[in-house]
Design an enzyme around this catalytic site. Sequence first.
Site, short mmCIF file in Angstrom:
data_model
loop_
_atom_site.label_atom_id
_atom_site.label_comp_id
_atom_site.label_asym_id
_atom_site.label_seq_id
_atom_site.Cartn_x
_atom_site.Cartn_y
_atom_site.Cartn_z
N ASN A 248 30.88 57.05 78.57
CA ASN A 248 32.11 57.80 78.83
C ASN A 248 32.62 57.50 80.24
O ASN A 248 31.98 56.77 80.99
CB ASN A 248 31.90 59.30 78.60
CG ASN A 248 30.89 59.89 79.55
OD1 ASN A 248 31.10 59.92 80.75
ND2 ASN A 248 29.76 60.34 79.00
N ASP B 187 27.03 63.39 73.43
CA ASP B 187 26.60 64.34 72.40
C ASP B 187 25.92 63.65 71.21
O ASP B 187 25.18 64.28 70.47
CB ASP B 187 27.81 65.13 71.89
CG ASP B 187 28.26 66.16 72.93
OD1 ASP B 187 27.41 66.69 73.64
OD2 ASP B 187 29.48 66.41 73.01
N LYS C 274 21.02 41.50 69.33
CA LYS C 274 22.47 41.64 69.51
C LYS C 274 23.16 41.58 68.14
O LYS C 274 22.89 40.69 67.34
CB LYS C 274 22.96 40.49 70.40
CG LYS C 274 24.38 40.63 70.81
CD LYS C 274 24.79 39.47 71.70
CE LYS C 274 26.30 39.42 71.76
NZ LYS C 274 26.81 38.13 72.15
N LYS D 292 31.65 78.28 75.64
CA LYS D 292 30.49 77.57 76.20
C LYS D 292 29.75 78.44 77.20
O LYS D 292 28.52 78.44 77.25
CB LYS D 292 30.92 76.26 76.86
CG LYS D 292 31.29 75.20 75.85
CD LYS D 292 31.86 73.95 76.48
CE LYS D 292 32.48 73.10 75.39
NZ LYS D 292 33.15 71.92 75.88
N1 CTP Z 1 25.88 69.31 78.15
C1 CTP Z 1 24.51 69.12 78.04
N2 CTP Z 1 23.98 68.44 76.98
C2 CTP Z 1 24.79 67.95 76.02
C3 CTP Z 1 26.17 68.15 76.11
C4 CTP Z 1 26.68 68.82 77.19
O1 CTP Z 1 23.77 69.56 78.93
N3 CTP Z 1 24.26 67.29 75.00
C5 CTP Z 1 26.42 70.08 79.28
C6 CTP Z 1 27.30 69.31 80.24
O2 CTP Z 1 26.55 68.80 81.33
C7 CTP Z 1 28.31 70.36 80.70
C8 CTP Z 1 28.41 71.29 79.54
O3 CTP Z 1 27.25 71.08 78.73
O4 CTP Z 1 27.82 71.11 81.78
C9 CTP Z 1 29.63 71.13 78.70
O5 CTP Z 1 29.73 69.88 78.14
P1 CTP Z 1 30.65 69.61 76.84
O6 CTP Z 1 30.39 68.22 76.39
O7 CTP Z 1 32.03 69.97 77.19
O8 CTP Z 1 30.04 70.67 75.89
P2 CTP Z 1 29.70 70.64 74.39
O9 CTP Z 1 28.91 71.85 74.11
O10 CTP Z 1 29.09 69.33 74.06
O11 CTP Z 1 31.11 70.87 73.76
P3 CTP Z 1 32.01 70.04 72.76
O12 CTP Z 1 32.01 70.89 71.59
O13 CTP Z 1 33.31 70.02 73.49
O14 CTP Z 1 31.41 68.70 72.57
#
Ligand code: CTP
Length: 399
Positions: free
Chosen positions: A209, A279, A289, A338
């Site tokens: 990302n 995620d 590869k 969240k």
């Molecule tokens: N975070 C984390 N582990 C993950 C995803 C996110 O610790 N697998 C943490 C990030 O470091 C951030 C917070 O969660 O502090 C929010 O991240 P975000 O990706 O916006 O949250 P998600 O719960 O993954 O929400 P979404 O549904 O938008 O994917």
Amino acid sequence: MLKDKKIVLGITGGIAAYKAVEIASRLRQAGAEVHVIMTKEAREFVTELTFREISGNPVASDMWTPVTQWNVAHIALARLADLMLVAPATANIISKAALGIADDMLTTTLLATKAPLFFAPAMNNNMYENPVTQQRIAELRERGCHIIEPASGHLACNVNAVGRLPEPETIVAAIDQFFQGAEMLRGKKVLVTAAGTLEPIDPVRFIGNRSSGRMGYAIAEEAQQRGAEVVLISGPSALKPPSGLQRLVRVETTAQMREAVLSEFPDSDIIIKAAAVADYRPKVVAANKIKKNNAELVLELEKNPDILLELGKLKKSEQILVGFAAETQNLLEYAKTKLEKKNLDFIVANDITKPDAGFNTETNLIKILSRDGRIEEFPLLSKHKLAAIILDRIMMLRQ
Ligand code: CTP
């Protein structure tokens, strides 16, 4: 906080040099030991005699005049300083300091010291706003120097604009606040995650990302300046780690970040999860590869653990847990969900669709949502300023 602090005050050749008299006086009245270094140009505006009387110490300016008190004056002052302040700081000294030019007493001392450096720029507005000056200021900031921003108002060149040296009272207050801040997190362990994680597809490609790590690195730097023991767990980032950082753990994948975070978490007092965590990860990482033999390529992804969710469950009541939410829509609604779901003390929400906000920018536009339902909005600010605000809010939770 200024009592017995050794402050080296550098004065450069700007019309605001006369205000440095009051700065020196206020510092001394607050109990600081003040040592003044003047440039040749500063001596055209104010006299050494004034500063000798005000500071109660000899004034250093010429590299070549034998000085009886010190062995090598610029080295002695560089060693002795608890803090160096250049006020007023001309465009010239800012550029010289940023480039490491050392051609007089002040610049050599700036280069030789390990003390925190403060610059209070004061100059004509066009000179201040010139991209060259701005770039040098940004470089100084990046190296951990503090910039006391100039005020707007009447300038000696008879315009009303930005470039005035802030009032001596404001400058002394900023220094005092710095010393206060430097003690505030002493004895606390702060765990910060930064940058994005990446998930390999094959030995060459990955899913990643746009996170640069700037926000997390700025938080780590600020926490360290406030006296904390900082552990920065970072995904791949091109940034230089904050100078003097105690521990940097580099990771690539979410699984590696999770492992590193979980091992540091139990004895951490404050945990700030600024990382953009992937995620999902490819279910299977190809050993070789992947060749472009087919018209379509389908990657099957599986969910990564949510590290912050896990921390929220493990969190002890004395630990402070802060998360981030980067969103493209329904910012407040998603951030609030969240905050609750992940059991955070507060969440920093930013709408990444706004210009100059979010990933890979120097600035950010944030809102802080607290558990009691409060929402604080901030204007577009540098990530360094926001780091200070976030840590201020954390400290307020403990008052
Ligand atoms: N975070 C984390 N582990 C993950 C995803 C996110 O610790 N697998 C943490 C990030 O470091 C951030 C917070 O969660 O502090 C929010 O991240 P975000 O990706 O916006 O949250 P998600 O719960 O993954 O929400 P979404 O549904 O938008 O994917």
